[in-house]
Design a protein around this motif. Sequence first.
Motif, short mmCIF file in Angstrom:
data_model
loop_
_atom_site.label_atom_id
_atom_site.label_comp_id
_atom_site.label_asym_id
_atom_site.label_seq_id
_atom_site.Cartn_x
_atom_site.Cartn_y
_atom_site.Cartn_z
N ILE A 168 0.85 -1.19 0.00
CA ILE A 168 0.00 0.00 0.00
C ILE A 168 0.89 1.24 0.00
O ILE A 168 2.06 1.17 0.35
N ASN A 169 0.29 2.36 -0.39
CA ASN A 169 1.00 3.64 -0.29
C ASN A 169 0.59 4.27 1.04
O ASN A 169 -0.52 4.80 1.17
N ALA A 170 1.49 4.16 2.03
CA ALA A 170 1.12 4.55 3.39
C ALA A 170 0.64 6.01 3.46
O ALA A 170 -0.36 6.31 4.11
N THR A 171 1.34 6.92 2.77
CA THR A 171 0.96 8.33 2.86
C THR A 171 -0.47 8.52 2.41
O THR A 171 -1.29 9.13 3.11
N SER A 172 -0.77 7.98 1.24
CA SER A 172 -2.09 8.26 0.71
C SER A 172 -3.18 7.52 1.48
O SER A 172 -4.26 8.06 1.73
N VAL A 173 -2.89 6.28 1.92
CA VAL A 173 -3.90 5.52 2.66
C VAL A 173 -4.20 6.16 4.02
O VAL A 173 -5.36 6.30 4.42
N ILE A 174 -3.15 6.57 4.73
CA ILE A 174 -3.38 7.18 6.05
C ILE A 174 -4.14 8.50 5.91
O ILE A 174 -5.04 8.80 6.70
N ARG A 175 -3.82 9.26 4.87
CA ARG A 175 -4.57 10.50 4.64
C ARG A 175 -6.05 10.22 4.45
O ARG A 175 -6.90 10.92 4.99
N GLN A 176 -6.36 9.17 3.68
CA GLN A 176 -7.76 8.81 3.44
C GLN A 176 -8.45 8.42 4.74
O GLN A 176 -9.57 8.83 5.01
#
Length: 224
Positions: A168-176
Motif C-alpha cells: 500500500i502507499n502509506a501516505t495516501s492511505v493514512i490521509r484517506q
Amino acid sequence: MDNPTLGIYVVAAIIPLFLFFRSLFGSSSLRSIPTVGGPSAPLLSYIGSYRFLHHARAMLQEGYDKYKGGMFKIPLPDRWIVVVTGSRLVDDLQKFPDDHVSFLEAAADLTHINHIFGDEAHHNPLHLTVIRQQLTRQLVTLFPDVRDEISTAFQELIPAKENEWTPINATSVIRQIVARASNRVFVGVPLCRDPGYLDLTVNFAVDVGKARTVLTLSPFFLKS
Ligand SMILES: *[C@@H]1O[C@H](CO)[C@@H](O)[C@H](O)[C@H]1NC(C)=O
C-alpha cells in the motif's frame, strides 16, 4: 524602460539593497540577540535558514550550549525565531500578559493564516469555540462512529489477505483514513466516504501546506 530584461535586473538589484538597509535600520532589539547557525547579515542569513531545514536539532543544541540562561536567535527564510533558555527567562516569558506575548498571534503569523484563510478566521475564530465546546462535549457520543469509520476504512483500504503481503502507499492511505474518520463526525455517512469529497478535503490540507511554504519564501513587501 523599453527593455523588459533591464527592468528585471533593476528590480533584482533593488530588492537586496532594500533588504540590506531595512535590516541595518530595522528592529535593533533583534540585532542585540546573538545568532546561531550562520551569519546574521542580510541575505547571508538565508544560509542559516537553509541549514535549519536539515540540522534543526544541532542548531538548537549549539545555541543552548553557548547561551544557556540567555537568548539566541535562529533564521527562518522570512523571520527570526528567538529562543529563550533557562528557568529565569522562561518564567519571565510566562508572566507576560497575552497582549504582550501571544501564542495564537505567533501561530497565526507562522502559518500565515490571514493570507490563506482570510482575516476573519484569525480575528473571529469561531471554529475554536466549536471544537472546544460542541465537539469536545460530544466526543463520548461520537466515538463509536469514529471507531466504526476507522475500522471500515482499514478493511477497505488495507485488506488483509491470509498468506500474502499487500503493498500500500502509506501516505495516501493514512490521509484517506484520517479524512474519513474526521469527516464521519463533520458530515457523516455517506458523504465522508465519497471519493470526490475526500479528494477535496485531503488536497485542501495539502494545498494549505504548499501555500504556507510559498508565503514563507515570499518577500514581506508582497505580503503586507
Ligand atoms: C503515495 O501517495 C502520495 C500522496 O498521494 C504521492 O505523492 C506519492 O507519489 C505516492 N507514492 C507512490 C510510490 O506511489
